[in-house]
Design a protein around this motif. Structure first.
Motif, mmCIF file in Angstrom:
data_model
loop_
_atom_site.group_PDB
_atom_site.id
_atom_site.type_symbol
_atom_site.label_atom_id
_atom_site.label_comp_id
_atom_site.label_asym_id
_atom_site.label_seq_id
_atom_site.Cartn_x
_atom_site.Cartn_y
_atom_site.Cartn_z
ATOM 1 N N UNK A 1 -4.571 8.525 2.264
ATOM 2 C CA UNK A 1 -5.685 7.676 2.683
ATOM 3 C C UNK A 1 -5.266 6.216 2.574
ATOM 4 N N UNK A 2 -5.682 5.377 3.553
ATOM 5 C CA UNK A 2 -5.357 3.956 3.440
ATOM 6 C C UNK A 2 -6.117 3.343 2.275
ATOM 7 N N UNK A 3 -5.614 2.242 1.741
ATOM 8 C CA UNK A 3 -6.299 1.602 0.608
ATOM 9 C C UNK A 3 -7.665 1.058 1.037
ATOM 10 N N UNK A 4 -8.554 0.981 0.069
ATOM 11 C CA UNK A 4 -9.891 0.440 0.320
ATOM 12 C C UNK A 4 -9.852 -1.066 0.074
ATOM 13 N N UNK A 5 -10.271 -1.870 1.075
ATOM 14 C CA UNK A 5 -10.249 -3.325 0.885
ATOM 15 C C UNK A 5 -11.319 -3.775 -0.108
ATOM 16 N N UNK B 1 -14.926 -8.988 6.985
ATOM 17 C CA UNK B 1 -14.548 -7.917 7.910
ATOM 18 C C UNK B 1 -13.452 -8.355 8.870
ATOM 19 N N UNK B 2 -13.541 -9.596 9.384
ATOM 20 C CA UNK B 2 -12.529 -10.045 10.357
ATOM 21 C C UNK B 2 -11.137 -10.111 9.727
ATOM 22 N N UNK B 3 -11.064 -10.443 8.444
ATOM 23 C CA UNK B 3 -9.761 -10.466 7.761
ATOM 24 C C UNK B 3 -9.250 -9.039 7.577
ATOM 25 N N UNK B 4 -10.133 -8.140 7.175
ATOM 26 C CA UNK B 4 -9.744 -6.734 6.995
ATOM 27 C C UNK B 4 -9.239 -6.163 8.316
ATOM 28 N N UNK B 5 -9.947 -6.438 9.413
ATOM 29 C CA UNK B 5 -9.529 -5.923 10.718
ATOM 30 C C UNK B 5 -8.169 -6.476 11.121
ATOM 31 N N UNK C 1 4.571 -8.181 8.355
ATOM 32 C CA UNK C 1 3.565 -9.245 8.379
ATOM 33 C C UNK C 1 2.664 -9.162 7.150
ATOM 34 N N UNK C 2 2.301 -7.953 6.755
ATOM 35 C CA UNK C 2 1.451 -7.780 5.575
ATOM 36 C C UNK C 2 2.152 -8.286 4.317
ATOM 37 N N UNK C 3 3.441 -8.025 4.196
ATOM 38 C CA UNK C 3 4.192 -8.533 3.032
ATOM 39 C C UNK C 3 4.235 -10.062 3.059
ATOM 40 N N UNK C 4 4.425 -10.656 4.251
ATOM 41 C CA UNK C 4 4.412 -12.113 4.379
ATOM 42 C C UNK C 4 3.042 -12.679 3.999
ATOM 43 N N UNK C 5 1.973 -12.016 4.445
ATOM 44 C CA UNK C 5 0.613 -12.449 4.104
ATOM 45 C C UNK C 5 0.408 -12.381 2.601
ATOM 46 N N UNK C 6 0.878 -11.305 1.974
ATOM 47 C CA UNK C 6 0.713 -11.152 0.524
ATOM 48 C C UNK C 6 1.443 -12.264 -0.226
#
Length: 107
Positions: free
Chosen positions: A4-8, A14-18, A27-32
């Motif tokens: 299951x994907x992680x729960x935000x 919502x727009x950030x989650x999407x 990209x997610x690692x760069x964002x983190x």
């Protein structure tokens, strides 16, 4: 076996989650990395502002104009071979100056 994907977090818009859900792993690692650095920067800025607010302000000089903060210092600028005093202080990332008068009253 399915994962299951992680729960935000509930407070994440919502727009950030999407946007994150549509992003590639790199990209997610760069964002983190960016988000962590930005959080540290904002926390540091808040601590600096808090400590500046808590510092006792020295007695305000008599010749300090009302629109110049008490933390201002006097600097000398040379313009057209003449020297002038300026009040100078920092506002966030910017350095502000205000004319005080000539170094030599005859100028």
């Amino acid at each position: 076996m399915s994962y299951e994907p992680p729960t935000p977090p509930a407070n994440l818009p919502t727009e950030i989650v999407n946007t994150l859900n549509e992003s590639e792993p790199e990209q997610l690692r760069d964002v983190a990395t960016y988000a962590e650095a930005l959080a540290e920067h904002k926390e540091r800025e808040a601590r600096l502002e808090e400590s500046a607010d808590q510092e006792e302000v020295e007695e305000r000089p008599d010749d300090l104009p009302d629109d110049v903060p008490a933390k201002a210092t006097i600097t000398i600028k040379e313009i057209n071979n003449n020297h002038y005093y300026y009040w100078q202080w920092r506002e966030g990332e910017k350095i502000r100056s205000q004319y005080k008068g000539p170094v030599n009253p005859d100028e």
